[in-house]
Motif scaffolding. Structure first.
Motif, short mmCIF file in Angstrom:
data_model
loop_
_atom_site.label_atom_id
_atom_site.label_comp_id
_atom_site.label_asym_id
_atom_site.label_seq_id
_atom_site.Cartn_x
_atom_site.Cartn_y
_atom_site.Cartn_z
N SER A 166 -8.95 0.13 -2.94
CA SER A 166 -8.28 1.24 -2.28
C SER A 166 -8.87 2.55 -2.79
O SER A 166 -9.81 2.54 -3.61
CB SER A 166 -6.77 1.20 -2.58
OG SER A 166 -6.52 1.57 -3.93
N THR B 223 -2.55 -7.26 6.25
CA THR B 223 -2.42 -7.74 4.87
C THR B 223 -1.64 -9.05 4.78
O THR B 223 -1.85 -9.84 3.86
CB THR B 223 -1.76 -6.66 3.99
OG1 THR B 223 -1.77 -7.10 2.63
CG2 THR B 223 -0.32 -6.38 4.41
N SER C 190 0.32 -4.49 -4.46
CA SER C 190 -1.04 -4.75 -3.99
C SER C 190 -1.65 -5.94 -4.74
O SER C 190 -1.44 -6.09 -5.95
CB SER C 190 -1.94 -3.53 -4.17
OG SER C 190 -1.48 -2.44 -3.40
N ILE D 59 0.85 -1.20 0.00
CA ILE D 59 0.00 0.00 0.00
C ILE D 59 0.89 1.24 0.00
O ILE D 59 2.04 1.19 0.42
CB ILE D 59 -0.92 0.02 1.25
CG1 ILE D 59 -2.06 1.03 1.10
CG2 ILE D 59 -0.12 0.30 2.51
CD1 ILE D 59 -3.13 0.60 0.16
N ASN E 193 -3.73 -0.71 5.48
CA ASN E 193 -3.76 -2.07 4.96
C ASN E 193 -3.48 -3.07 6.08
O ASN E 193 -2.64 -3.95 5.96
CB ASN E 193 -2.74 -2.23 3.82
CG ASN E 193 -3.05 -3.41 2.92
OD1 ASN E 193 -4.16 -3.94 2.93
ND2 ASN E 193 -2.08 -3.82 2.13
N TYR F 292 -3.32 2.09 -3.96
CA TYR F 292 -2.72 0.78 -4.19
C TYR F 292 -1.30 0.94 -4.73
O TYR F 292 -0.98 1.94 -5.37
CB TYR F 292 -3.59 -0.09 -5.10
CG TYR F 292 -3.58 0.23 -6.57
CD1 TYR F 292 -2.67 -0.37 -7.42
CD2 TYR F 292 -4.52 1.11 -7.12
CE1 TYR F 292 -2.66 -0.10 -8.79
CE2 TYR F 292 -4.53 1.39 -8.48
CZ TYR F 292 -3.61 0.78 -9.31
OH TYR F 292 -3.60 1.05 -10.65
#
Length: 319
Positions: A145, A211, A139, A127, A208, A135
């Motif tokens: 996003s 993730t 990503s 991110i 994010n 993005y």
């Protein structure tokens, strides 16, 4: 590289307040870099930390070393210049997935191709954090996003694949939560002569969060990651009963003790093999089909750019 003074991580901490968000993975990376430097007995005055632009790039302010907070994507170019100008310096480049692989992509691949003697730490949170949640080149496909409200339609870069594809000689990977492993791979990178790229899977708690959660939570991480060690069998799992084999040209996850599979059938990791075929396969492994590879994946010797420049200048000067 060393002197009589015994350093601790505190010797590499600057007096500035660290201004990353509470819970950001960058804190752990900073602490492990400082710990690695202490264990390497590096004098702060022989270290230069170069960064571009991004959350990770504030790193230079928090180090009690020389440093240069440069411009977006140009950290590799500046770091290369510093190293060529003074090869005795220990140059560490701090960068993120956006800084290194988007606007800085061209500089990054050519620094790797030239095999500059740099330690490149690439924070990968998938991110753009500093610019508030767009993005990035890493990503995931379909990621929603601010700049991809209906999901991205791009396939992401894989830093390991890009590094090895650029004829890189050293690639390692760790996770911000894995403090001991981070220290070890940073030390390996620092001791390597050439461009040493270390990807850190890092968490951005704001834009994010989690993730990498699928492979980092305590309950599942041992079954979903594999820590590679040169010369050791590629085994993993809570019970160390899973391993990697080749089936034709493809890697295959197997269970030791089932179907006649024994430990002798499991592949041995050779980080120093010049041929990059297996290293590329390992770097590209993704959960859930495979465990994510951590540790030093590739470490092979090669001609080092700044050393060649130094020898060339000496040769030409002598006529």
């Amino acid at each position: 590289m060393s002197d009589l003074k015994q350093y601790t991580f505190v010797d590499y901490k600057s007096s500035m307040n660290v201004r990353w968000c509470p819970g950001c993975g960058d804190h752990a990376i900073l602490n492990t870099v400082q710990k690695a430097m202490a264990e390497l007995h590096l004098r702060p005055e022989e270290v230069v930390v170069i960064s571009g632009i991004g959350c990770s790039s504030r790193f230079t302010y928090y180090m009690n070393t020389y440093g240069f907070h440069t411009i977006h994507g140009r950290g590799s170019a500046i770091a290369s210049g510093v190293k060529v100008a003074n090869p005795k310096l220990k140059v560490w480049q701090i960068t993120g997935d956006g800084d290194a692989l988007a606007i800085g992509g061209n500089h990054f691949i050519h620094t790797v191709r030239r095999n500059m003697d740099l330690n490149i730490i690439l924070f990968n949170n998938q991110i753009y954090g500093l610019t508030k949640g767009q993005y990035s080149p890493t990503s995931k496909h379909g990621f929603i996003s601010k700049t991809s409200p209906f999901g991205t339609v791009e396939e992401p870069f894989r830093p390991g694949e890009l590094t090895i594809g650029a004829r890189g000689h050293f690639f390692a990977r760790s996770i911000d939560k894995e403090l001991k492993l981070c220290v070890e791979v940073f030390k390996e990178a620092a001791n390597f002569e050439g461009a040493a790229v270390v990807e850190i899977l890092q968490n951005c708690v704001i834009y994010n969060d989690q993730t990498h959660q699928a492979i980092t939570d305590k309950e599942h991480k041992e079954d979903r990651t594999i820590v590679l060690e040169h010369g050791q069998a590629m085994i993993f799992g809570k019970s160390k009963n899973k391993g990697l084999m080749l089936e034709g040209l493809m890697l295959k996850v197997v269970e030791i003790g089932k179907g006649g599979i024994t430990l002798d059938d499991i592949l041995i990791h050779d980080a120093e093999c010049m041929d990059s075929t297996m290293h590329l396969k390992l770097a590209n492994m993704e959960y859930p089909e495979y465990p994510v590879a951590l540790g030093v994946i590739r470490k092979v010797k090669g001609e080092v750019y700044d050393q060649q420049v130094e020898r060339q200048i000496e040769r030409v000067s002598k006529g």
